[in-house]
Scaffold this motif. Structure first.
Motif, mmCIF file in Angstrom:
data_model
loop_
_atom_site.group_PDB
_atom_site.id
_atom_site.type_symbol
_atom_site.label_atom_id
_atom_site.label_comp_id
_atom_site.label_asym_id
_atom_site.label_seq_id
_atom_site.Cartn_x
_atom_site.Cartn_y
_atom_site.Cartn_z
ATOM 1 N N GLU A 163 -24.151 -20.269 4.472
ATOM 2 C CA GLU A 163 -23.639 -18.898 4.358
ATOM 3 C C GLU A 163 -24.385 -18.111 3.289
ATOM 4 O O GLU A 163 -24.628 -16.916 3.435
ATOM 5 C CB GLU A 163 -22.135 -18.929 4.032
ATOM 6 N N SER A 164 -24.778 -18.794 2.216
ATOM 7 C CA SER A 164 -25.402 -18.091 1.084
ATOM 8 C C SER A 164 -26.895 -17.822 1.294
ATOM 9 O O SER A 164 -27.431 -16.894 0.723
ATOM 10 C CB SER A 164 -25.243 -18.899 -0.205
ATOM 11 N N PHE A 165 -27.566 -18.670 2.075
ATOM 12 C CA PHE A 165 -29.018 -18.541 2.200
ATOM 13 C C PHE A 165 -29.474 -18.477 3.658
ATOM 14 O O PHE A 165 -30.257 -19.340 4.104
ATOM 15 C CB PHE A 165 -29.720 -19.698 1.474
ATOM 16 N N PRO A 166 -29.023 -17.456 4.400
ATOM 17 C CA PRO A 166 -29.397 -17.405 5.832
ATOM 18 C C PRO A 166 -30.908 -17.316 6.041
ATOM 19 O O PRO A 166 -31.425 -17.797 7.045
ATOM 20 C CB PRO A 166 -28.689 -16.130 6.329
ATOM 21 N N GLU A 167 -31.624 -16.742 5.042
ATOM 22 C CA GLU A 167 -33.080 -16.604 5.229
ATOM 23 C C GLU A 167 -33.765 -17.977 5.193
ATOM 24 O O GLU A 167 -34.765 -18.192 5.901
ATOM 25 C CB GLU A 167 -33.681 -15.633 4.187
ATOM 26 N N ILE A 168 -33.213 -18.916 4.423
ATOM 27 C CA ILE A 168 -33.813 -20.268 4.391
ATOM 28 C C ILE A 168 -33.553 -20.981 5.727
ATOM 29 O O ILE A 168 -34.432 -21.651 6.281
ATOM 30 C CB ILE A 168 -33.253 -21.093 3.200
ATOM 31 N N ILE A 169 -32.353 -20.770 6.253
ATOM 32 C CA ILE A 169 -32.010 -21.392 7.549
ATOM 33 C C ILE A 169 -32.957 -20.841 8.621
ATOM 34 O O ILE A 169 -33.516 -21.587 9.438
ATOM 35 C CB ILE A 169 -30.535 -21.087 7.948
ATOM 36 N N GLN A 170 -33.139 -19.514 8.590
ATOM 37 C CA GLN A 170 -33.992 -18.861 9.583
ATOM 38 C C GLN A 170 -35.435 -19.389 9.500
ATOM 39 O O GLN A 170 -36.072 -19.660 10.515
ATOM 40 C CB GLN A 170 -33.942 -17.337 9.354
ATOM 41 N N LYS A 171 -35.907 -19.562 8.273
ATOM 42 C CA LYS A 171 -37.273 -20.073 8.082
ATOM 43 C C LYS A 171 -37.412 -21.483 8.686
ATOM 44 O O LYS A 171 -38.418 -21.805 9.332
ATOM 45 C CB LYS A 171 -37.566 -20.114 6.571
ATOM 46 N N GLN A 172 -36.390 -22.299 8.502
ATOM 47 C CA GLN A 172 -36.439 -23.658 9.064
ATOM 48 C C GLN A 172 -36.379 -23.629 10.584
ATOM 49 O O GLN A 172 -36.993 -24.455 11.258
ATOM 50 C CB GLN A 172 -35.280 -24.511 8.516
ATOM 51 N N ILE A 173 -35.626 -22.664 11.120
ATOM 52 C CA ILE A 173 -35.557 -22.548 12.590
ATOM 53 C C ILE A 173 -36.949 -22.211 13.134
ATOM 54 O O ILE A 173 -37.451 -22.851 14.064
ATOM 55 C CB ILE A 173 -34.511 -21.483 13.010
#
Ligand code: MLT
Length: 268
Positions: A163-173
């Motif tokens: 929830e706090s770091f959606p940009e990191i999740i997106q980068k991993q996707i």
């Protein structure tokens, strides 16, 4: 950081990077990742160690080998060490990278000064897990690689981090979606086939480290706790508020723990 390409018996183009100086540390990434997974912790580690970071065949800019098994990947890693004339190494393997590291420990144990399981396990897949993987393979075969990766990546992280770091999740996707469908299927088939390797831990002449995330959905903490006493010397770290990805979720702690383990492995 220098980049190298190697041709092995199995892989026409095996890519790895090398940085720093001192005792050797080899970092093996998991699925669906490549060596860049470790980039956030490399600058700290290279101050004290020679750090080798491969892209496992079929990941990053390494092409898929003739075969993909945990054993073939372990031998490809050994070929890198041979080329670098490194005779002693500590391996840290993240998840699938840990399965490869365990195969390395079985086949090249005399080279190992220490082995770190970073959110990984020596157990084989349960039947339920194999079934899930087969379903995912079917989906990927039908062209569903992108939704598959998009669905699985958030599950690798603790809820709060997601929830706090959606940009990191997106980068991993985005990074995960770069893997070819062929590689993804080969990795999943290899994971289904991998044997239990708890005996490698029981027989280990080297120290073993366990990095465990309390909120890991892939390798549940209960599984890790059943195994983390099997070797003679065990370093066990349990991270609160961490899922399967401490190199992104909890990197300062991971750097500290790997450094401590390296010191012990090379000096005891
Ligand atoms: C990984 O992170 O390498 C994979 O999630 C491992 C697995 O699926 O068992």
């Amino acid at each position: 950081m220098n980049s190298f390409f190697l041709k092995t018996n199995n892989c026409e183009r095996l890519h790895y990077r090398k940085t720093g100086q001192g005792p050797a540390l080899l970092l093996i990434h998991g699925f669906p990742e490549d060596g860049q997974l470790w980039d956030g912790i490399l600058s700290d580690l290279q101050e004290n160690f020679t750090v080798i970071v491969p892209d496992i065949p079929g990941s990053g800019v390494s092409i898929l080998g003739k075969v993909m098994t945990m054993e073939s990947a372990a031998d490809d890693v050994a070929a890198i060490l041979k080329k670098e004339q490194i005779e002693e190494v500590v391996i840290a393997g993240h998840s699938m990278g840990g399965y490869i590291g365990l195969a390395f420990a079985e086949r090249h144990s005399s080279m190992l000064k220490g082995f770190s399981l970073v959110h990984s396990t020596a157990k084989e897949d349960t039947e339920a897990k194999k079934e899930l993987r087969r379903k995912s393979i079917e989906l990927i075969r039908k062209g569903g690689k992108e939704p598959f990766v998009k669905g699985m990546i958030p599950n690798l992280f603790a809820k709060q981090f997601c929830e706090s770091f959606p940009e990191i999740i997106q980068k991993q996707i985005i990074s995960g979606q770069k893997l070819s469908a062929e590689s993804m299927i080969a990795f999943y088939e290899a994971m289904i086939k991998r044997p239990v390797r708890t005996n490698v831990l029981k027989n280990a002449a080297f120290p073993v480290q366990w990095i465990i995330g309390k909120e890991d959905n892939v390798v549940p903490i209960a599984d890790s706790l059943q195994q983390c006493h099997l070797s003679n010397v065990n370093f066990v770290s349990v991270y609160d508020d961490c899922g399967h990805m401490s190199m992104l979720e909890n990197k300062d702690k991971l750097i500290f723990d790997i450094k401590e383990f390296m010191r012990y492995a090379y000096n005891h």
